[in-house]
Design an enzyme around this catalytic site. Structure first.
Site, PDB file in Angstrom:
ATOM      1  N   ASP A  62       0.882  -1.183   0.000  1.00 18.48           N
ATOM      2  CA  ASP A  62       0.000   0.000   0.000  1.00 18.48           C
ATOM      3  C   ASP A  62       0.910   1.220   0.000  1.00 18.48           C
ATOM      4  O   ASP A  62       1.510   1.551   1.031  1.00 18.48           O
ATOM      5  CB  ASP A  62      -0.890  -0.027   1.248  1.00 18.48           C
ATOM      6  CG  ASP A  62      -1.710   1.257   1.392  1.00 18.48           C
ATOM      7  OD1 ASP A  62      -2.433   1.391   2.401  1.00 18.48           O
ATOM      8  OD2 ASP A  62      -1.612   2.127   0.482  1.00 18.48           O
ATOM      9  N   SER A  69      -5.121  12.398 -16.488  1.00 20.44           N
ATOM     10  CA  SER A  69      -6.421  12.164 -17.093  1.00 20.44           C
ATOM     11  C   SER A  69      -6.937  13.409 -17.799  1.00 20.44           C
ATOM     12  O   SER A  69      -6.675  14.536 -17.366  1.00 20.44           O
ATOM     13  CB  SER A  69      -7.407  11.764 -15.985  1.00 20.44           C
ATOM     14  OG  SER A  69      -8.730  11.866 -16.435  1.00 20.44           O
ATOM     15  N   TYR A  94     -11.892  12.911  -7.695  1.00 22.78           N
ATOM     16  CA  TYR A  94     -10.927  12.119  -8.489  1.00 22.78           C
ATOM     17  C   TYR A  94     -10.174  13.041  -9.448  1.00 22.78           C
ATOM     18  O   TYR A  94      -8.938  13.063  -9.453  1.00 22.78           O
ATOM     19  CB  TYR A  94     -11.647  11.031  -9.295  1.00 22.78           C
ATOM     20  CG  TYR A  94     -10.790  10.503 -10.419  1.00 22.78           C
ATOM     21  CD1 TYR A  94     -10.981  10.950 -11.731  1.00 22.78           C
ATOM     22  CD2 TYR A  94      -9.774   9.595 -10.175  1.00 22.78           C
ATOM     23  CE1 TYR A  94     -10.171  10.500 -12.755  1.00 22.78           C
ATOM     24  CE2 TYR A  94      -8.960   9.141 -11.205  1.00 22.78           C
ATOM     25  CZ  TYR A  94      -9.170   9.600 -12.502  1.00 22.78           C
ATOM     26  OH  TYR A  94      -8.358   9.161 -13.524  1.00 22.78           O
ATOM     27  N   LYS A 128      -5.966  14.408  -9.625  1.00 20.51           N
ATOM     28  CA  LYS A 128      -5.054  14.387 -10.782  1.00 20.51           C
ATOM     29  C   LYS A 128      -4.436  15.776 -11.005  1.00 20.51           C
ATOM     30  O   LYS A 128      -3.246  15.909 -11.286  1.00 20.51           O
ATOM     31  CB  LYS A 128      -5.798  13.930 -12.038  1.00 20.51           C
ATOM     32  CG  LYS A 128      -6.201  12.465 -12.031  1.00 20.51           C
ATOM     33  CD  LYS A 128      -4.999  11.545 -11.894  1.00 20.51           C
ATOM     34  CE  LYS A 128      -5.384  10.076 -11.876  1.00 20.51           C
ATOM     35  NZ  LYS A 128      -4.223   9.186 -11.676  1.00 20.51           N
ATOM     36  N   VAL A 164     -28.367   4.445 -21.110  1.00 18.25           N
ATOM     37  CA  VAL A 164     -27.607   5.492 -21.803  1.00 18.25           C
ATOM     38  C   VAL A 164     -27.934   6.806 -21.095  1.00 18.25           C
ATOM     39  O   VAL A 164     -29.089   7.253 -21.109  1.00 18.25           O
ATOM     40  CB  VAL A 164     -27.999   5.555 -23.292  1.00 18.25           C
ATOM     41  CG1 VAL A 164     -27.321   6.748 -23.973  1.00 18.25           C
ATOM     42  CG2 VAL A 164     -27.623   4.249 -23.983  1.00 18.25           C
ATOM     43  N   ARG A 169     -26.106  11.690 -16.265  1.00 18.17           N
ATOM     44  CA  ARG A 169     -25.354  11.330 -15.056  1.00 18.17           C
ATOM     45  C   ARG A 169     -24.660  12.583 -14.530  1.00 18.17           C
ATOM     46  O   ARG A 169     -24.019  13.302 -15.303  1.00 18.17           O
ATOM     47  CB  ARG A 169     -24.323  10.249 -15.392  1.00 18.17           C
ATOM     48  CG  ARG A 169     -23.478   9.787 -14.235  1.00 18.17           C
ATOM     49  CD  ARG A 169     -22.588   8.609 -14.599  1.00 18.17           C
ATOM     50  NE  ARG A 169     -21.537   8.997 -15.563  1.00 18.17           N
ATOM     51  CZ  ARG A 169     -20.565   8.169 -15.961  1.00 18.17           C
ATOM     52  NH1 ARG A 169     -20.523   6.922 -15.536  1.00 18.17           N
ATOM     53  NH2 ARG A 169     -19.649   8.582 -16.823  1.00 18.17           N
TER      54      ARG A 169
HETATM   55  C1  WQD Z   1     -18.361   7.422 -21.019  1.00 19.83           C
HETATM   56  C2  WQD Z   1     -19.723   7.829 -21.551  1.00 19.83           C
HETATM   57  C3  WQD Z   1     -21.355   8.284 -19.857  1.00 19.83           C
HETATM   58  C4  WQD Z   1     -21.809   4.230 -18.346  1.00 19.83           C
HETATM   59  C5  WQD Z   1     -13.601   8.004 -17.867  1.00 19.83           C
HETATM   60  C6  WQD Z   1     -12.877   7.743 -16.600  1.00 19.83           C
HETATM   61  C7  WQD Z   1     -12.003   8.902 -16.239  1.00 19.83           C
HETATM   62  C8  WQD Z   1     -11.129   9.316 -17.401  1.00 19.83           C
HETATM   63  C9  WQD Z   1     -11.964   9.561 -18.650  1.00 19.83           C
HETATM   64  C10 WQD Z   1      -8.987   8.210 -17.109  1.00 19.83           C
HETATM   65  C11 WQD Z   1     -20.343   8.961 -20.742  1.00 19.83           C
HETATM   66  C12 WQD Z   1     -21.768   7.093 -20.716  1.00 19.83           C
HETATM   67  C13 WQD Z   1     -21.381   5.315 -19.072  1.00 19.83           C
HETATM   68  C14 WQD Z   1     -23.159   3.790 -18.486  1.00 19.83           C
HETATM   69  C15 WQD Z   1     -23.546   5.533 -20.079  1.00 19.83           C
HETATM   70  N1  WQD Z   1     -10.161   8.356 -17.732  1.00 19.83           N
HETATM   71  N2  WQD Z   1     -22.239   5.949 -19.931  1.00 19.83           N
HETATM   72  N3  WQD Z   1     -23.969   4.460 -19.364  1.00 19.83           N
HETATM   73  O1  WQD Z   1     -17.044   9.384 -17.582  1.00 19.83           O
HETATM   74  O2  WQD Z   1     -15.825   9.721 -19.790  1.00 19.83           O
HETATM   75  O3  WQD Z   1     -14.568   9.016 -17.703  1.00 19.83           O
HETATM   76  O4  WQD Z   1     -12.702   8.348 -18.888  1.00 19.83           O
HETATM   77  O5  WQD Z   1      -8.549   8.802 -16.204  1.00 19.83           O
HETATM   78  O6  WQD Z   1     -11.234   8.465 -15.163  1.00 19.83           O
HETATM   79  O7  WQD Z   1     -13.848   7.540 -15.619  1.00 19.83           O
HETATM   80  O8  WQD Z   1     -16.113   7.423 -18.908  1.00 19.83           O
HETATM   81  O9  WQD Z   1     -17.009   5.215 -19.470  1.00 19.83           O
HETATM   82  O10 WQD Z   1     -17.872   6.360 -17.377  1.00 19.83           O
HETATM   83  O11 WQD Z   1     -18.524   7.229 -19.601  1.00 19.83           O
HETATM   84  O12 WQD Z   1     -24.316   6.136 -20.871  1.00 19.83           O
HETATM   85  O13 WQD Z   1     -23.621   2.805 -17.838  1.00 19.83           O
HETATM   86  O14 WQD Z   1     -20.610   6.722 -21.428  1.00 19.83           O
HETATM   87  O15 WQD Z   1     -22.488   9.116 -19.583  1.00 19.83           O
HETATM   88  O16 WQD Z   1     -21.035   9.811 -21.637  1.00 19.83           O
HETATM   89  P1  WQD Z   1     -15.964   8.974 -18.516  1.00 19.83           P
HETATM   90  P2  WQD Z   1     -17.384   6.466 -18.775  1.00 19.83           P
END
Ligand code: WQD
Length: 352
Positions: A59, A126, A151, A155, A231, A308
């Site tokens: 850790d 990120s 989060y 970063k 979605v 979301r």
């Molecule tokens: C992508 C799209 C959701 C789940 C991630 C990481 C973040 C960073 C960037 C590295 C969004 C949509 C998602 C679902 C949906 N990467 N969605 N239904 O939020 O862009 O961020 O990438 O550091 O740390 O979290 O990625 O895959 O959660 O969402 O409609 O059940 O898919 O609304 O538009 P996000 P995600």
């Protein structure tokens, strides 16, 4: 340069980077607390490359444990630092854990490196540092925005810690003082949306519990683990109303890390720089679903739900700087990403 420490090397991007490093001839030592991964990842890396990396369960937010680990591996030539908690939604409900873990671990690792001769450091950052950009595509000069989640803020804070560390060495040098150690070589890599899996289907994304991210939710829905995909919103200012992201194959991302590390060993690089790691092309949620259905022949069960919290409408990278300086460019297509993610899910099902 031969020995590389990979913190968080049992994780999604970390494990793919370990494979790439080993296949380029590097000796890899993984430091991982296994809070979001399993030791089987090390077995599977060994099956892919023919050599199991050393795994030390540690850790890194525990300062004593971190210093002890780095004392044992003080002969490392570089550190690639993935170890961090990364669920945006979870960070909102557990902010103290995210600040202590993500920032505390970085501070401990840097302290430990200062006690060794290793000053080459790759930081896993990120695109969330950009928030919702005013102009697209985003370049590395695009202003960072106040993070919309703890989060994302960890970063940004970590990038600031690294910049101040580098500045302190420059100041030291400016005063003619003996450097507090050799000059640091630091790169912050800003990932966009990593998805997909290694073509062997032996390693891939393995979220704990219900997935936060889109791709594992799609594959688990197709596998019948989830009843349907929601979605999150189709009323965004985008071509089809669903949010747009720059999805990048995790293997392209892994290759970029090796290129970044080697770049710092050449050209007399010193100090700190940052790179966007994306494809330069955005896809909407519905386009990702369409790709998945096309390559797998599976009709995905999904419904349009409300937005979301914390989601931005659209972002994609200008990845030209990484191409110019690192000689790296993402080359895998969206269809390759979605198909590899499904092959990994199918392989997981066989083990259940
Ligand atoms: C992508 C799209 C959701 C789940 C991630 C990481 C973040 C960073 C960037 C590295 C969004 C949509 C998602 C679902 C949906 N990467 N969605 N239904 O939020 O862009 O961020 O990438 O550091 O740390 O979290 O990625 O895959 O959660 O969402 O409609 O059940 O898919 O609304 O538009 P996000 P995600």
């Amino acid at each position: 340069m031969k020995k590389v420490i990979v913190t968080g090397g049992c994780g999604f991007i970390g494990s793919h980077t370990v494979v790439e490093l080993q296949q380029k001839g590097y000796t890899v030592v993984i430091a991982d607390d296994l809070s979001n991964s399993t030791p089987s990842v090390v077995e599977n890396i060994g099956r892919i490359t023919g050599e199991k990396p050393i795994l030390e369960i540690v850790d890194l937010s525990d300062r004593t444990a971190c210093l002890r680990f780095f004392k044992v591996h003080s002969d490392a030539d570089a550190v690639i630092h993935f170890a961090a908690a990364k669920a945006v939604g979870e960070s909102v409900s557990k902010p103290l854990h995210y600040y202590r873990n993500n920032i505390g671990s970085l501070l401990n690792v840097l302290d430990a490196m200062e006690r060794s001769s290793c000053r080459t450091f790759v930081f896993s950052s990120s695109c969330t540092v950009y928030g919702q950009p005013d102009h697209l595509p985003v370049t590395e000069q695009t202003p960072r925005k106040p993070a919309c989640s703890p989060y994302g803020n960890t970063k940004q804070v970590c990038e600031d810690v690294l910049a101040d560390l580098v500045a302190s060495c420059r100041t030291d040098k400016g005063k003619g003082g003996a450097l507090s150690g050799a000059s640091w070589k630091i790169l912050s890599l800003r990932y966009f949306n990593p998805i997909g899996a290694h073509p062997s289907a032996l390693i891939g994304e393995l979220p704990n519990g219900e997935p936060n991210n889109l791709m594992p939710y799609i594959t688990q829905t197709a596998a019948g683990i989830r009843p349907l995909l929601k979605v999150f919103g189709n009323d965004y200012p985008t071509p089809d109303g669903t949010p747009v992201r720059d999805y990048i194959h995790v293997c392209d991302l892994a290759e970029a890390h090796v290129k970044a590390m080697e770049y710092m060993q050449e050209n007399g690089f010193e100090g700190m720089d940052c790179f966007n790691l994306g494809t330069g092309r955005g896809y909407s949620v519905l386009e990702v679903i369409g790709s998945f259905e096309r390559v797998t022949g599976i009709k995905l069960a999904y419904e349009i739900a409300g937005r979301r919290d914390g989601d931005i409408a659209q972002i994609w990278a200008d990845a030209g700087k990484a191409e110019r300086l690192l000689g790296w460019k993402a080359r895998r297509t969206l269809d390759e990403m979605t198909l590899s993610a499904w092959k990994w899910q199918e392989n997981l099902q066989k083990k259940i």
